[in-house]
Design an enzyme around this catalytic site. Structure first.
Site, PDB file in Angstrom:
ATOM      1  N   SER A   1       8.053 -27.539 -27.815  1.00 25.62           N
ATOM      2  CA  SER A   1       8.348 -27.614 -26.399  1.00 25.62           C
ATOM      3  C   SER A   1       8.793 -28.994 -25.923  1.00 25.62           C
ATOM      4  CB  SER A   1       7.115 -27.203 -25.595  1.00 25.62           C
ATOM      5  OG  SER A   1       6.043 -28.116 -25.810  1.00 25.62           O
TER       6      SER A   1
ATOM      7  N   LYS B   1       7.223 -36.803 -21.324  1.00 26.72           N
ATOM      8  CA  LYS B   1       7.391 -35.359 -21.147  1.00 26.72           C
ATOM      9  C   LYS B   1       6.878 -34.996 -19.745  1.00 26.72           C
ATOM     10  CE  LYS B   1       6.069 -31.078 -23.630  1.00 26.72           C
ATOM     11  NZ  LYS B   1       5.377 -30.563 -24.828  1.00 26.72           N
TER      12      LYS B   1
ATOM     13  N   SER C   1       4.829 -28.791 -31.109  1.00 31.14           N
ATOM     14  CA  SER C   1       5.734 -29.142 -30.006  1.00 31.14           C
ATOM     15  C   SER C   1       6.273 -30.555 -30.028  1.00 31.14           C
ATOM     16  CB  SER C   1       5.045 -28.882 -28.662  1.00 31.14           C
ATOM     17  OG  SER C   1       5.070 -27.507 -28.376  1.00 31.14           O
TER      18      SER C   1
END
Ligand SMILES: [Zn+2]
Lengths: 95, 497, 477
Positions: free
Chosen positions: B157, B82, B181
């Site tokens: 996210s 990420k 997330s």
């Protein structure tokens, strides 16, 4: 929970964000709604309840007072939007 | 290699890929080349940055393997991080204009561990700006599309992390989970996502959202892959003061398929089975309950009455910490600086106002508001006390049950561009996942069937602190049930076998 | 107007003398090249995490015990938020409601009176970086950033500028004794904020102004004096005081307004999630207490009762811990206390000043001082020869030499040979008939001029007491 535009503008000042009037108006409405979740907390009986500040039960996590090498200055300064050979540079601040 | 073979190779699980590498039936270069081709060909916008050094790293891994010097079982397996994991010399944008050109001089602990194991970093994947969001639609670089249905959101996210696994452009990815997330995008994209116990995996070098809630977690194609990945990244890191010193168990040892469900005591909190949950998701969970019972688990409805306050506590604490953590973006040391300012204060305000997106600003304002004089006791302090009660509620439940079962999300992925009346509706989508972060517990999302539109549904298994081995075992059982093909339309892990 | 009373409270920041910074391993050394003592942690890079330096906590406890504080069993750090370019994270990691130390005091002496000043609290926090103001922009150097500090907050118990000076001086002395800070005010290691308000007896406290970052004792005193006078004047002229932060201009001797505070407190705080709580057991507190050195007050008492030194001597000797330690080491070697004290307060202090050295830099130890003092008390050398020996000991080529060896080498030994001195005395009497006449005429003090002549003739080596006695015998005989 009512949040006024004025409150939003004041908070924006603390957070160093510029907001247009209508933006502040919209955010006041939205934040009021979100704070609504938190408003539920007001229903809770929290008398005598200790706050939880950390999710783990750890304490006294220290490091020894030992020196480690610092980073090369070029690497420290590399991401600086404005810099000279030794320092970051900002618009003149007057104390 | 024809397209069929390529597709087959791309859809391998991490475990399978590692197995082929070990047997010499494929190479890291081949897998990495394939992944890079697929990344270039994909329209889902899962990646922000592709690692220019990936092929070189793959070749180095192959060279190690040839000389019998492989660093680990997964040496040479391509993966992605990420874009809030700092990697020295590689852009770390947090999907924000603020950090569009930020190149950190240091590397996150987890990225280091994965590099030490020899995995090949393909690049950095998309996310909500500074992880504030649950649909990867607040990214400065545009939304990530859901590979299961590109008209829909990937969740967030860690939407890029979930999409990359789902579209086979990485054999596994890393995400971060502050309120769901990792788990929610995993559920939306039909993959496995684990949020470990707070403190189990080092946060060092992962750009913080809410420091007391953040935890790094893997996204995988299967539960077995997930257990393997966790064993690579778990453990105490002296650079992270919240890191737990407990030993790391063998996460793979307990995986026994449906066998592992026998005698398992499962609680189903009614707070997460109410009218807020999409009807077909609720039906799916009920089907799972009866399947679990059939497999020998003891399943019971239960109640954790404090959970209804979790969302409020979560948004107060996370926004407060978020606003604090994002103060450092001031245009002085790194990050965006506006042009044409008049003095320091104007520079500061303009830089922040121009470089942060709406959602980030909203949460900063919310956090600043709840911390500011006069509101602290009503919001932040109350939220921390509520946190204490929520933790106690979970503790009581785990006195009775080994794990808790809930839907991962109350809905399946919505259409990109859906207009919500106000952000609070979007925030409410986090209702099933946030309590886990508030209490610092581990939880996993496993695919379990689909909704009426054929969209993936995930179920969440929650365990007490440091019970990752237990929830992985249970999840492995659930996955086995799913793969036994009794769920209509179910693909889940079956597609990868 | 004169019935206004001043209420003064001080917040003193002391940089801790640790090797590394409070949350990272960067050095705390003063004066490195700009931005060369910086890493991702003290630059506040996103993702970097702080790790608290154990010694910072220990030093804070140590300072607290030296200032008679209670120690919190449970304490934690909080984030204090404000934006400024010298604060890389835009929050200062500090302590709000659970400081490590609280509820202590410091006794100060002003005009011979002892006054007890309350210490509200002592907490740990990080220092900010340094801003270098240029013509067009401000340059930022983070070398000093995240150096460990303690902030010592006094009760508003001070009432006049002399007390401010005495408090700072005494506090500095205590901190130096404990070794937690080098207290170099010229390097900014010790700075203070002075809060001043005035009110009439029986009335509530007046509007408070704050003067920030005063970096000398005299500046603190002068700023307080100026501010009390200014506030009295404003009220006398019927004006209004407002809450403000002032800056003291030491060169001009005036305060000017930095900013007017609109809200009582614009900072916002919350518990630092990245640093775990600090739990201190009574056993740990006692272990640290055991490492506390004897503090100045106790030493002064001991010097008076054990060695019969005067108040004045005891006070002067204990100003510096290094010099006081030197004294203790010398007397431990069986040297006469008063002679040792005189050397320290006289020749040694003078030479330190002349050579711009710190008290820690005296180039010899207690053993050497004891040997020297004994040579004097045994009459083996004169006091002027003693001064000469000290002077030589300060020179590099004499480093490590024993005073006895220097005396022999330089032929500084005192002549106590009665015959030789008697002969010199006779010569002096013969050569100074005028003085002899004065003496015999009743001006008895004229003899000291003759003693001086004998000393001169002997090149300082004659035993002056003996010379005096022999002169008297010859003149009266
Ligand atoms: Zn550092």
């Amino acid at each position: 929970m009512e949040i006024t535009k004025e409150t939003v503008l004041k908070v924006a000042g603390l957070a160093k964000l510029n907001l247009a009037e209508e933006e502040a108006q919209r955010l006041a409405h939205e934040m009021g709604k979100i704070v609504g979740f938190a408003g539920k907390l007001a229903e809770m009986d929290l008398e005598g309840v200790q706050p939880t500040t950390h999710a783990v039960k750890l304490e006294n996590v220290f490091r020894a007072d030992e020196m480690q090498p610092s980073y090369p200055r070029e690497e420290i300064l590399a991401n600086g939007p404005e810099r000279d050979e030794a320092c970051f540079v900002v618009p003149k601040v007057v104390e | 290699m024809d397209n069929m073979q390529k597709q087959e190779l791309a859809s391998l699980t991490l475990t399978q890929a590692a197995g082929l590498l070990a047997k010499g039936e494929t190479s890291s270069s081949e897998l990495t080349q394939l992944m890079l081709e697929r990344i270039a060909a994909s329209d889902n916008n899962a990646y922000i940055t592709v690692n220019a050094e990936a092929m070189a790293a793959a070749e180095a891994a192959d060279a190690r393997r040839r000389t019998g010097q492989s660093l680990s079982l997964v040496d040479g397996v391509p993966m992605a991080l990420k874009d809030n994991f700092c990697v020295r010399g590689m852009k770390t944008t947090c999907a924000s204009r603020m950090l569009e050109n930020f190149v950190p001089p240091y590397t996150a602990a987890v990225a280091e561990k994965l590099a030490d194991a020899g995995t090949v970093l393909l690049g950095k994947v998309n996310m909500d700006e500074f992880a504030a969001g649950n649909a990867t639609d607040t990214s400065y670089f545009g939304p990530t599309k859901n590979p299961r249905d590109p008209r829909r959101v990937a969740g967030g996210s860690s939407g890029g992390s979930a999409a990359a696994v789902a579209e086979d452009t990485a054999y596994f990815t890393m995400g971060s989970d502050t309120g769901g997330s990792v788990r929610q995008p995993a559920a939306f994209c039909g993959v496995v996502g684990l949020k470990p116990t707070y403190g189990r995996v080092s946060r060092y070098g992962v750009v913080a959202f809410a420091s007391s809630l953040d935890q790094v977690g893997p996204l995988n194609k299967t539960v077995e892959d997930c257990a393997l990945t966790l064993s690579l990244i778990a453990g105490c890191d002296p650079r992270d003061a919240s890191s737990l010193p407990s030993p790391v168990p063998d996460y793979l040892a307990g995986l026994k398929g449906a066998e592992g469900l026998k005698g398992l005591r499962v609680g189903v909190p009614q707070e997460y089975m109410g009218p807020g949950i999409q009807e077909d998701i609720r039906q799916n969970v009920k089907k799972l309950i009866s399947d679990l019972q059939a497999a020998g688990a003891l399943v019971e409805e239960c109640s954790l009455p404090q959970l209804e306050y979790a969302l409020g506590a979560y948004y107060v604490i996370s926004s407060a910490e978020f606003s604090s953590n994002l103060g450092r973006f001031d245009g002085v040391k790194y990050g965006y600086r506006a042009k044409g300012y008049d003095g320091y204060d104007d520079m500061l305000r303009r830089s922040r106002s121009e470089a942060f997106g709406d959602e980030v600003k909203r949460r900063i304002l919310l956090g600043t508001y709840t911390l500011s004089a006069g509101y602290f006791d009503a919001y932040y302090l109350r939220a921390q006390k509520a946190r204490t009660l929520i933790i106690e509620d979970f503790r009581r439940a785990f006195g009775k049950y080994d794990i808790l079962l809930t839907p991962t999300a109350p809905v399946t992925p919505w259409l990109l561009g859906t207009a919500f009346a106000d952000p609070s509706q979007v925030y409410a989508m986090d209702m099933c996942t946030v309590s886990v972060n508030v209490a610092g517990l581990p939880a996993i999302s496993v695919p379990w069937g689909v909704d009426r539109d054929g969209l993936p549904v995930g179920v969440q298994l929650i365990g007490p602190a440091l019970s990752e081995d237990r929830i992985l075992q249970a999840a492995h059982g659930v996955e086995a049930l799913a793969n036994s093909g009794q769920i209509p339309g179910q693909k889940g892990g079956a597609a990868h076998v | 107007m004169s019935d206004y009373k001043a209420v003064i409270g001080l917040e003193v920041h002391a940089e801790l003398d640790t090797a590394s910074k409070i949350y990272c391993g960067c050095t705390t050394a003063f004066g490195g090249e700009e931005n060369t003592h910086v890493c991702p942690i003290c630059l506040g890079l996103p993702g970097a995490l702080p790790l608290l330096n154990r010694k910072v906590v220990e030093f804070c406890i140590k300072a607290g015990l030296a200032l008679n504080c209670k120690i919190n069993n449970y304490s934690r750090q909080d984030r204090k938020h404000y934006f400024y370019p010298d604060l890389p994270k835009s929050f200062q990691t500090s302590q709000l409601d659970l400081p490590i130390c609280y509820d202590g005091y410091l006794d100060i002496e002003v005009n011979g009176q002892t006054k007890r000043i309350g210490i509200t609290r002592i907490h740990i926090e990080e220092d900010a970086g340094k801003l270098i103001h240029g013509l067009t922009g401000t340059r930022v150097d983070y070398n000093r950033g995240a150096t460990g500090l303690i902030e010592i907050v006094s009760e508003p118990d001070l009432t006049n500028p002399d007390e401010v000076y005495a408090y700072m001086e005494t506090l500095r002395q205590v901190l130096l004794y404990t070794g937690v800070s080098n207290c170099k005010m010229e390097e900014g290691s010790l700075r203070c904020d002075v809060n001043v308000s005035i009110h009439r007896e029986g009335e509530p406290f007046g509007v408070r102004t704050e003067m920030k970052n005063l970096n000398s004792l005299s500046a603190a005193k002068a700023a307080a004096a100026y501010e009390i006078k200014r506030q009295k004047q404003v009220l006398a002229e019927g004006g209004d005081l407002f809450q403000a932060t002032l800056r003291w201009d030491d060169a001009k001797g005036i305060n000017y307004v930095m900013r007017v505070k609109e809200h009582a407190d614009e900072y916002y705080y919350f518990p630092e999630p990245d640093i775990m709580p600090i739990v201190i057991t009574p056993e740990e507190v006692e272990a640290i207490r055991a490492t506390l050195p004897e503090l100045p007050k106790a030493r002064q008492q001991r010097y008076k009762s054990q060695y019969g030194l005067s108040d004045y001597d005891a006070n002067i000797l204990t100003v510096s811990k290094a010099l006081s330690d030197l004294f203790d080491q010398a007397v431990a070697c069986e040297a006469p206390a008063k002679v040792c004290a005189n050397f320290i307060m006289g020749d040694i202090t003078r030479l330190l000043n002349e050579k711009a050295l710190q008290p820690e830099e005296v180039p010899f130890g207690g053993k050497e001082l004891a040997e020297l003092a004994n040579l004097i008390s045994q009459g083996a050398i004169s006091s002027s020869a003693g001064s000469k020996v000290v002077e030589l000991l300060f020179q590099p080529e004499f480093a490590g030499k024993a005073p006895k060896a220097i005396v022999e080498e330089q032929n500084l030994g005192q002549v106590s040979d009665q015959g030789a001195i008697k002969a010199m005395c006779q010569q002096v009497i013969d050569a100074n008939p005028k003085v002899v006449e004065d003496y015999r005429g009743g001006k008895k003090q004229a003899i000291s001029a003759l003693v001086g002549q004998v000393m001169k003739a002997s090149k300082g080596k004659a035993n002056p007491a003996m010379a005096n006695q022999l002169l008297e015998e010859l003149l009266n005989g």
